[in-house]
Design a protein around this motif. Structure first.
Motif, PDB file in Angstrom:
ATOM      1  N   SER A  53       0.781  -1.238   0.000  1.00 10.55           N
ATOM      2  CA  SER A  53       0.000   0.000   0.000  1.00 10.55           C
ATOM      3  C   SER A  53       0.817   1.294   0.000  1.00 10.55           C
ATOM      4  N   VAL A  54       2.115   1.236   0.246  1.00  6.64           N
ATOM      5  CA  VAL A  54       2.819   2.492   0.551  1.00  6.64           C
ATOM      6  C   VAL A  54       3.836   2.960  -0.498  1.00  6.64           C
ATOM      7  N   GLY A  55       4.225   2.144  -1.461  1.00  8.08           N
ATOM      8  CA  GLY A  55       5.261   2.566  -2.413  1.00  8.08           C
ATOM      9  C   GLY A  55       4.662   3.265  -3.620  1.00  8.08           C
ATOM     10  N   GLY A  56       5.449   4.025  -4.336  1.00  4.32           N
ATOM     11  CA  GLY A  56       6.828   4.300  -4.129  1.00  4.32           C
ATOM     12  C   GLY A  56       7.157   5.714  -4.619  1.00  4.32           C
ATOM     13  N   GLY A  57       8.439   5.990  -4.677  1.00  2.00           N
ATOM     14  CA  GLY A  57       8.890   7.346  -4.958  1.00  2.00           C
ATOM     15  C   GLY A  57       9.283   7.588  -6.410  1.00  2.00           C
ATOM     16  N   VAL A  74      10.296   4.606  -9.216  1.00  2.00           N
ATOM     17  CA  VAL A  74      10.514   3.401  -8.412  1.00  2.00           C
ATOM     18  C   VAL A  74       9.294   2.488  -8.550  1.00  2.00           C
ATOM     19  N   ARG A  75       9.573   1.200  -8.548  1.00  2.00           N
ATOM     20  CA  ARG A  75       8.521   0.207  -8.760  1.00  2.00           C
ATOM     21  C   ARG A  75       8.587  -0.845  -7.658  1.00  2.00           C
ATOM     22  N   GLY A  76       7.429  -1.359  -7.251  1.00  2.00           N
ATOM     23  CA  GLY A  76       7.377  -2.445  -6.281  1.00  2.00           C
ATOM     24  C   GLY A  76       7.402  -3.797  -6.972  1.00  2.00           C
ATOM     25  N   SER A  77       6.728  -4.765  -6.389  1.00  2.00           N
ATOM     26  CA  SER A  77       6.718  -6.098  -6.987  1.00  2.00           C
ATOM     27  C   SER A  77       5.499  -6.843  -6.459  1.00  2.00           C
ATOM     28  N   ARG A  78       5.585  -8.157  -6.456  1.00  2.98           N
ATOM     29  CA  ARG A  78       4.502  -8.979  -5.921  1.00  2.98           C
ATOM     30  C   ARG A  78       5.078  -9.947  -4.899  1.00  2.98           C
ATOM     31  N   LEU A  79       4.263 -10.301  -3.917  1.00  2.81           N
ATOM     32  CA  LEU A  79       4.761 -11.128  -2.821  1.00  2.81           C
ATOM     33  C   LEU A  79       5.362 -12.441  -3.311  1.00  2.81           C
ATOM     34  N   GLU A  80       4.677 -13.063  -4.280  1.00  5.51           N
ATOM     35  CA  GLU A  80       5.154 -14.384  -4.705  1.00  5.51           C
ATOM     36  C   GLU A  80       6.528 -14.288  -5.363  1.00  5.51           C
ATOM     37  N   LYS A  81       6.804 -13.209  -6.058  1.00 12.23           N
ATOM     38  CA  LYS A  81       8.117 -13.042  -6.691  1.00 12.23           C
ATOM     39  C   LYS A  81       9.196 -12.846  -5.632  1.00 12.23           C
TER      40      LYS A  81
END
Lengths: 543, 193
Positions: A53-57, A74-81
């Protein structure tokens, strides 16, 4: 000005002054910019975990020193990865052509890493004249050294890879040894192998939502001292930073000299816990003074769910004030710096409180969008719970942004709805960077939206009033200008807003002043230099 | 104006049912729904007790301070001894920086309900804001006495003491406020929310 032919209104060509009360509009330049293909993936769209819920810059920087601003998202990802030990590319780097178009140069620049990206700080760590990039993330952090436009990742060798749930970060030379040190804020202890499922105790206004941050153990922030030679040492305890005791939920960070003593201080926006104001004791240690200074809570004494933060002198009294963005059903807070280590919460008196009440704020910054000589405020918004769209509670998941124009008398007027169609739409904003990407003398806005493409808001016409800018000053430099009887101050920061980094150049609106009579440049070393009688309308090289 | 013949059709549930529903919506943080409910009642019974008061609270929860003041004023015209209406109108007026009017409302609320700790707190806070820390002190001391476990009261008392130059006493109140907040957090540790 870069001398290129631009579409300008007739009055700008003729040099006519902008009428009193005139303001620019902001246009959505994303599609034409080449940035629309980027998506800031942050887990599942259903938002089942706080991590999602909090990313990113994002950042404006000039990574290849061609004089044109580039963009980093900036990019996040997914939990399974992440569980599989990989992740997504943590960021994308786009080279700017100075005319509003950007090309993806992530791979060729070497700014490559897999993980879950969160935030960014930018500074020339090794003083080679090329900006280096620090990326925070979940699981690990990245330090990309810039070697003439090519990046080399050295976080592990530097002692900075330790991630946890890192969020905001800022470079600053706290001990004034000529080397930039690093503060890294962290959020919560989050076990990706056993993420907490939704449960009955996790609800918001009657809605079942993801758990956190309340109830989580907070993750500890760190201060790293730059030892030189690309090595850092964790000096958190030795420097007297209190987060190892309090373990508050750290998000946004800004380093600035709040007491104007020549030594950089630090402000940390904490979610659901009091904020920190660390006063630099000038001996390698800090004192946490936020409560006594009146900058830890809101005016009632309530701890808030703080996200973003910036430092800027909105009232032109020579002292850096603080804006903090907060959760929905709460106001963003504006703390006026009274001097003597005291701040006054002027949220309601300034008028910024009521418009922010039903919005959830993230990236924010002080910038003079209409070049009238008074710094305005922009706040990007977006909720964390998609579930709010399922009921009538006066808010929504995508939200409109706030543009508060400074009236010059301590009050602001919120005018986003009258500032172009792009600011009438709703977004899922997070990080925001401010900068003049088209070099036309006014401040544009880049927003990294969660699970969506970014938004590039072009300031159309801010340059109808006069301006001046300065480039080349190191992080921590404080510049004071005097023009037409008005004094303004600003500092070069490596990071601000929310997990983001602004245009490294300093920009000042001048109203109708054709020149700046005096510029005082205080370098991080304490050395002071002066320039006189600089004409408006261009970026000047300093120091 | 609603025609007289249509009023009974609109008021298909009892006034008290509308009031109860609006109150439930307010408690559940559904201010727009509370407002919709109360408007149905006001359309046919504009003088019904508490109706304007609840409308005022709903506007207050939506940070709509001007309509909140208007509704609470309407309630006070009908019920001039309604302490809570003065209290909330004072809060709305303080939010609009109408500080003299807010102070009058808090003082009137205190005449009607002298032991209301919330009013002691709000009046004390307003007096600090208007640079009358010594006048704020007794109200905030009473707020602390009424709610010794309330960190907000200790924080405001600390601010008043700080303004009066009583730094050590202020520091003690700030520390107490923080300790109370930390105790709450420790009690909630591990209980995810």
């Amino acid at each position: 000005m870069n001398g290129r032919l631009q579409i300008l209104p007739l009055c700008a060509v003729l040099g006519a002054a902008a009428p009193a009360g005139w303001r620019p509009v902001f246009s959505d330049a994303t599609a034409a910019s080449g940035l629309a293909g980027f998506v800031n993936v942050q887990g599942a769209r259903t938002k089942d975990y706080v991590l999602e819920s909090v990313g990113g810059g994002c950042a404006f920087l000039d990574y290849n020193n061609d004089g044109r601003l580039d963009v980093l998202l900036v990019r996040g990802s997914r939990l399974e990865k992440i569980r599989r030990g990989s992740g997504d590319p943590v960021a994308a780097l786009y080279r700017g052509d100075g005319q509003g178009r950007f090309s993806d140069v992530t791979r060729e620049s070497g700014l490559v890493g897999l993980g879950w990206g969160m935030g960014v700080a930018v500074a020339d760590l090794d003083s080679n004249g090329w900006p280096d990039v620090f990326l925070t993330g979940f699981g690990r952090n990245f330090l990309f050294l810039n070697e003439r436009g090519r990046f080399r990742e050295i976080a592990a060798e530097a002692g900075l890879a330790s991630g946890g749930f890192s969020t905001g970060a800022a470079f600053f030379d706290y001990d004034r040894d000529g080397r930039l040190d690093l503060y890294v804020a962290r959020y919560v202890e989050f076990d990706i192998e056993r993420p907490p499922p939704r449960q009955p105790s996790c609800w918001y206004k009657g809605l079942d939502v993801f758990c956190g941050p309340r109830g989580f153990t907070g993750a500890v922030d760190s201060l790293y001292r730059n030892l030189g030679g690309g090595r850092f040492a964790d000096v958190t305890e030795r420097a007297g930073l209190v987060d190892s005791r309090w373990k508050y939920y750290g998000l946004g960070v800004v380093a600035a000299d709040f007491d104007d003593d020549g030594w950089p201080d630090l402000y940390v926006a904490n979610d659901s816990t009091p904020n920190y104001l660390y006063r630099n004791n000038r001996d390698g240690t800090f004192s946490e003074i936020a409560v006594a200074a009146g900058a830890a809570y809101n005016d009632d004494g309530l701890e808030q769910a703080s996200m973003g933060v910036d430092a800027g002198d909105y009232d032109n009294d020579g002292r850096l004030d603080i804006i903090v963005t907060n959760f929905e059903r709460d106001t963003n807070e504006l703390y006026r710096n009274l001097g003597g280590g005291q701040f006054r919460d002027v949220t309601m008196a300034s008028g910024i409180g009521p418009p922010s009440f039903l919005l959830l704020g993230w990236g924010a910054g002080f910038a003079d969008f209409d070049n009238d000589g008074w710094r305005d405020l922009f706040v990007a918004n977006g909720h964390v719970y998609p579930e709010v769209d399922s009921v009538r509670m006066g808010t929504s998941y995508a939200q409109r942004h706030l543009l508060h124009y400074n009236l010059g008398d301590g009050r602001f007027e919120e005018a986003a709805a009258r500032s172009g169609a792009a600011l009438q739409r709703a977004y899922t904003g997070r990080g925001v960077a401010f900068g003049d990407y088209d070099d036309d003398g006014d401040i544009d806005i880049l927003i990294n939206n969660i699970d969506a493409a970014p938004t590039l808001l072009r300031n159309d016409g801010g340059h109808r009033r006069r301006w001046i800018g300065f480039r080349g000053a190191p992080v921590g430099t404080r510049v004071t200008i005097e023009a037409s009887g008005r004094r303004q101050v600003a500092e070069v920061k490596s990071a601000a807003s929310y997990l983001s980094a602004n245009d490294p150049r300093l920009h000042f609106g001048l109203g109708e002043a054709a020149a700046v009579e005096r510029v005082t440049i205080r370098l991080p070393s304490g050395e002071v230099r002066e320039r006189r009688n600089l004409p408006a309308g261009r970026y000047w090289e300093i120091p | 104006m609603i025609a007289a013949w249509i009023a009974p059709l609109l008021l298909q549930v009892s006034p008290e049912a509308h009031i109860a529903a609006a109150q439930r919506y307010l408690d559940a943080e559904r201010a727009p729904l509370a407002l919709a409910e109360i408007r149905k009642l006001l359309a046919v019974r504009p003088d019904y007790p508490r109706a304007h008061y609840l409308a005022g609270l709903a506007h207050l929860k939506l940070a709509e301070f001007a309509p909140a003041i208007a509704e609470l004023s309407a309630e006070l015209e009908r019920s001039p001894a309604f302490a809570e209406a003065y209290y909330y109108r004072g809060i709305a007026r303080a939010a609009r920086q109408e500080l003299a009017d807010a102070e009058r409302d808090f003082r009137r609320a205190l005449e009607l309900s002298p032991d209301a700790a919330g009013v002691h707190f709000q009046l004390g806070k307003l007096l600090i804001e208007t640079d009358r820390a010594s006048a704020a002190l007794p109200w905030l001391e009473r707020a602390v006495q009424s709610g010794p476990g309330n960190p907000l009261a200790h924080y405001q008392l600390g601010r008043a003491l700080q303004r009066l130059g009583r730094a050590e006493e202020a520091e003690r109140q700030f520390a107490l406020a923080r300790r109370l907040q930390e105790a709450d957090r420790a009690a909630a540790a591990g209980r995810l929310q």
